[in-house]
Motif scaffolding. Structure first.
Motif, PDB file in Angstrom:
ATOM      1  N   ALA A  55       0.827  -1.205   0.000  1.00  0.00           N
ATOM      2  CA  ALA A  55       0.000   0.000   0.000  1.00  0.00           C
ATOM      3  C   ALA A  55       0.862   1.257   0.000  1.00  0.00           C
ATOM      4  N   GLY A  56       1.921   1.230   0.818  1.00  0.00           N
ATOM      5  CA  GLY A  56       2.806   2.395   0.871  1.00  0.00           C
ATOM      6  C   GLY A  56       3.520   2.624  -0.445  1.00  0.00           C
ATOM      7  N   GLY A  57       3.954   1.536  -1.087  1.00  0.00           N
ATOM      8  CA  GLY A  57       4.624   1.665  -2.372  1.00  0.00           C
ATOM      9  C   GLY A  57       3.700   2.197  -3.445  1.00  0.00           C
TER      10      GLY A  57
ATOM     11  N   LEU B 229       3.271   5.877  -2.839  1.00  0.00           N
ATOM     12  CA  LEU B 229       4.484   6.602  -3.211  1.00  0.00           C
ATOM     13  C   LEU B 229       4.601   6.742  -4.722  1.00  0.00           C
ATOM     14  N   ALA B 230       4.278   5.665  -5.454  1.00  0.00           N
ATOM     15  CA  ALA B 230       4.357   5.714  -6.917  1.00  0.00           C
ATOM     16  C   ALA B 230       3.444   6.794  -7.477  1.00  0.00           C
ATOM     17  N   ASN B 231       2.256   6.924  -6.923  1.00  0.00           N
ATOM     18  CA  ASN B 231       1.320   7.932  -7.423  1.00  0.00           C
ATOM     19  C   ASN B 231       1.703   9.340  -6.976  1.00  0.00           C
TER      20      ASN B 231
ATOM     21  N   PHE C  85      -3.468  11.593 -13.547  1.00  0.00           N
ATOM     22  CA  PHE C  85      -3.208  10.187 -13.276  1.00  0.00           C
ATOM     23  C   PHE C  85      -2.788   9.998 -11.816  1.00  0.00           C
ATOM     24  N   GLY C  86      -1.849  10.852 -11.384  1.00  0.00           N
ATOM     25  CA  GLY C  86      -1.335  10.731 -10.025  1.00  0.00           C
ATOM     26  C   GLY C  86      -2.395  10.974  -8.974  1.00  0.00           C
ATOM     27  N   LEU C  87      -3.216  11.992  -9.163  1.00  0.00           N
ATOM     28  CA  LEU C  87      -4.257  12.316  -8.180  1.00  0.00           C
ATOM     29  C   LEU C  87      -5.310  11.212  -8.110  1.00  0.00           C
ATOM     30  N   LEU C  88      -5.677  10.643  -9.255  1.00  0.00           N
ATOM     31  CA  LEU C  88      -6.604   9.515  -9.244  1.00  0.00           C
ATOM     32  C   LEU C  88      -6.013   8.339  -8.474  1.00  0.00           C
ATOM     33  N   GLY C  89      -4.723   8.085  -8.709  1.00  0.00           N
ATOM     34  CA  GLY C  89      -4.071   6.985  -8.013  1.00  0.00           C
ATOM     35  C   GLY C  89      -3.985   7.218  -6.519  1.00  0.00           C
ATOM     36  N   VAL C  90      -3.694   8.449  -6.124  1.00  0.00           N
ATOM     37  CA  VAL C  90      -3.637   8.775  -4.695  1.00  0.00           C
ATOM     38  C   VAL C  90      -5.008   8.585  -4.061  1.00  0.00           C
TER      39      VAL C  90
ATOM     40  N   VAL D  29     -11.695   6.150  -4.179  1.00  0.00           N
ATOM     41  CA  VAL D  29     -12.320   5.657  -5.407  1.00  0.00           C
ATOM     42  C   VAL D  29     -11.957   4.184  -5.569  1.00  0.00           C
ATOM     43  N   HIS D  30     -12.727   3.501  -6.403  1.00  0.00           N
ATOM     44  CA  HIS D  30     -12.525   2.067  -6.549  1.00  0.00           C
ATOM     45  C   HIS D  30     -12.206   1.721  -7.992  1.00  0.00           C
ATOM     46  N   GLY D  31     -11.996   0.438  -8.255  1.00  0.00           N
ATOM     47  CA  GLY D  31     -11.478  -0.031  -9.535  1.00  0.00           C
ATOM     48  C   GLY D  31     -12.399   0.164 -10.714  1.00  0.00           C
ATOM     49  N   GLY D  32     -12.591  -0.889 -11.498  1.00  0.00           N
ATOM     50  CA  GLY D  32     -13.384  -0.763 -12.709  1.00  0.00           C
ATOM     51  C   GLY D  32     -12.615  -0.072 -13.805  1.00  0.00           C
ATOM     52  N   TRP D  33     -13.234   0.929 -14.410  1.00  0.00           N
ATOM     53  CA  TRP D  33     -12.602   1.642 -15.518  1.00  0.00           C
ATOM     54  C   TRP D  33     -11.354   2.392 -15.089  1.00  0.00           C
TER      55      TRP D  33
END
Length: 244
Positions: free
Chosen positions: A87-89, A92-94, A217-222, A229-233
């Motif tokens: 989870a931490g990784g 960090l990536a995002n 992309f980064g903000l969605l990932g964070v 937010v959850h998966g799907g599309w």
């Protein structure tokens, strides 16, 4: 990793490649017929072969770095048992993507400090490029690309964080292959079209547009990492997590 899970990494490379236009664009545009003034012997025939060889070497180095990063993270089985590290990784990536987006927009230059971490290794590698001159063959261009793949670059480092937490050396190499392929259209185009396209890609409006996309992309990932937010599309737009 599946092609779908690697698609966001490809998109990061694609939109982030406006940064490549500045970092690598100078040497790549020298392979073009339209970019004749260059301080090494570069012939004008077979520019496409030289550009392709250079980029093949560059992407191969990315894959090697990704394999090393993924392997150092402990492998898929070890990571699979450490949920907090996963989870931490992922977070960090995002966050690195957020930093990259701001960097591309020239809104925050913090990623430049991360780039500086690679200067020690680069200072050892860069002199090797002199031994390849004159750049008069595809083999030398392949070697040059392999060396240039280790150029300190915040964008590459942001992708390497994803590779590190991908779960294994093989997955890490796959992440960096997807990233490298994303940067390929831009650098191939610059190599064939020359300095004019490079200058266009360095325009502020282009960099801001690309930065906004990567920042998104980064903000969605964070938000996903924090449970907002959850998966799907969103799997098409968010970086992949570690695989079990």
């Amino acid at each position: 990793m599946s092609g779908i899970s690697l698609f966001p990494v490809f998109l990061v490379g694609l939109f982030g490649s406006v940064h490549c236009a500045g970092m690598c664009g100078g040497i790549v545009s020298a392979f073009s017929i339209t970019a004749r003034p260059f301080p090494v012997a570069v012939v004008t025939q077979g520019a496409g072969t030289r550009v392709a060889s250079y980029n093949a070497g560059r992407i191969a180095s990315y894959m090697l770095a990704g394999a090393l990063a993924g392997g150092l993270a402990g492998g898929a089985r070890v990571l699979g048992g450490v949920q907090q590290l996963q989870a931490g990784g992922y977070l960090l990536a995002n966050l690195m993507l957020v930093a990259l987006g701001l960097y591309l927009m020239d809104a925050w230059r913090g990623l430049a400090h991360v780039e500086a971490l690679g200067n020690g290794l680069w200072n050892r590698i860069r002199p090797l490029a002199q031994r390849l001159q004159p750049l008069d063959g595809a083999g030398k261009m392949l070697g040059l690309g392999a060396l240039w793949g280790w150029l300190p670059c915040g964008m590459v480092y942001s992708a390497l964080v994803t590779a590190m937490f991908s779960g294994s050396a093989l997955s890490g190499a796959a992440v960096m292959l997807a990233f490298g392929l994303g940067t390929l259209p831009m650098l191939m185009a610059i190599g064939l079209a020359g300095a004019r396209l490079r200058a266009m890609m360095q325009r502020r409006a282009v960099r801001i547009g690309a930065g906004v996309v990567v920042l998104g992309f980064g903000l969605l990932g964070v938000a996903r990492a924090m449970g907002g937010v959850h998966g799907g599309w969103l799997d098409l737009l968010c970086l992949p997590g570690a695989t079990a």
